[in-house]
Design a protein around this motif. Structure first.
Motif, mmCIF file in Angstrom:
data_model
loop_
_atom_site.group_PDB
_atom_site.id
_atom_site.type_symbol
_atom_site.label_atom_id
_atom_site.label_comp_id
_atom_site.label_asym_id
_atom_site.label_seq_id
_atom_site.Cartn_x
_atom_site.Cartn_y
_atom_site.Cartn_z
ATOM 1 N N ALA A 1 -6.060 -17.135 8.505
ATOM 2 C CA ALA A 1 -6.613 -18.148 9.410
ATOM 3 C C ALA A 1 -7.662 -18.944 8.643
ATOM 4 C CB ALA A 1 -7.237 -17.503 10.639
ATOM 5 N N GLU A 2 -7.833 -20.187 9.025
ATOM 6 C CA GLU A 2 -8.770 -21.093 8.361
ATOM 7 C C GLU A 2 -10.205 -20.558 8.381
ATOM 8 O OE1 GLU A 2 -9.728 -24.049 6.013
ATOM 9 O OE2 GLU A 2 -7.689 -23.954 6.811
ATOM 10 N N TRP A 3 -10.612 -19.918 9.461
ATOM 11 C CA TRP A 3 -11.985 -19.457 9.634
ATOM 12 C C TRP A 3 -12.285 -18.139 8.901
ATOM 13 C CZ3 TRP A 3 -11.391 -14.705 11.654
ATOM 14 C CH2 TRP A 3 -10.251 -14.457 12.429
ATOM 15 N N CYS A 4 -11.272 -17.534 8.318
ATOM 16 C CA CYS A 4 -11.399 -16.213 7.683
ATOM 17 C C CYS A 4 -11.832 -16.349 6.225
ATOM 18 C CB CYS A 4 -10.048 -15.501 7.801
ATOM 19 S SG CYS A 4 -9.870 -14.021 6.796
ATOM 20 N N GLY A 5 -13.052 -15.927 5.917
ATOM 21 C CA GLY A 5 -13.580 -16.008 4.556
ATOM 22 C C GLY A 5 -12.738 -15.262 3.529
ATOM 23 N N ARG B 1 -9.602 -17.139 2.734
ATOM 24 C CA ARG B 1 -9.814 -18.294 1.862
ATOM 25 C C ARG B 1 -9.995 -17.849 0.412
ATOM 26 N NH1 ARG B 1 -13.233 -20.061 6.008
ATOM 27 N NH2 ARG B 1 -15.042 -19.745 4.685
ATOM 28 N N ASP C 1 -0.205 -18.985 9.547
ATOM 29 C CA ASP C 1 -1.512 -19.198 10.178
ATOM 30 C C ASP C 1 -1.467 -18.520 11.549
ATOM 31 O OD1 ASP C 1 -3.728 -20.132 11.578
ATOM 32 O OD2 ASP C 1 -3.548 -22.184 10.816
ATOM 33 N N ASP D 1 -3.557 -18.495 13.974
ATOM 34 C CA ASP D 1 -4.048 -19.282 15.104
ATOM 35 C C ASP D 1 -2.969 -20.221 15.644
ATOM 36 O OD1 ASP D 1 -6.566 -18.130 15.133
ATOM 37 O OD2 ASP D 1 -7.388 -19.583 13.720
#
Length: 106
Positions: free
Chosen positions: A27-31, A34, A57, A59
């Motif tokens: 997910a985009e928000w997952c450090g 990334r 993804d 989400d």
């Protein structure tokens, strides 16, 4: 680069694949997701023609993560001949992932 897939293309790209597949649930928000992303893309290039590398993804696609019991991300699932053969939860060093891939693509 890893191929972005979704709930609708999962069966075609993963289950029906002629080569082993590494699926990265992220997910985009997952450090940690990334930080793992460049490694996933490197693996995609290094094992091109031997291993398909795809990303989902969580989400934007909620059916597939639920189907495979994804509770934490990043989670990497390894498929061979349409069957789930291994799973890694959490960011891992590239060397550990290379070892796992090599054991699967034999």
């Amino acid at each position: 680069m890893a191929l972005e897939i979704n709930d609708q293309t999962f069966k075609n790209e993963v289950i029906d694949s002629n080569e082993p597949v590494l699926v990265d649930f992220w997910a985009e928000w997952c450090g940690p997701c990334r930080s793992l992303s460049p490694v996933i893309d490197e693996l995609s290039e290094e094992f091109k023609g031997k291993l398909k590398v795809v990303k989902v993804d969580i989400d934007a696609n909620q059916n597939t993560p639920v189907e495979y019991g994804i509770r934490n991300i990043p989670t990497l699932l390894f498929f061979k001949d349409g069957q789930l053969v291994d799973k890694v939860v959490g960011a891992q060093p590239k060397e550990a992932l290379v070892e796992k891939i090599q054991s699967i693509i034999k």
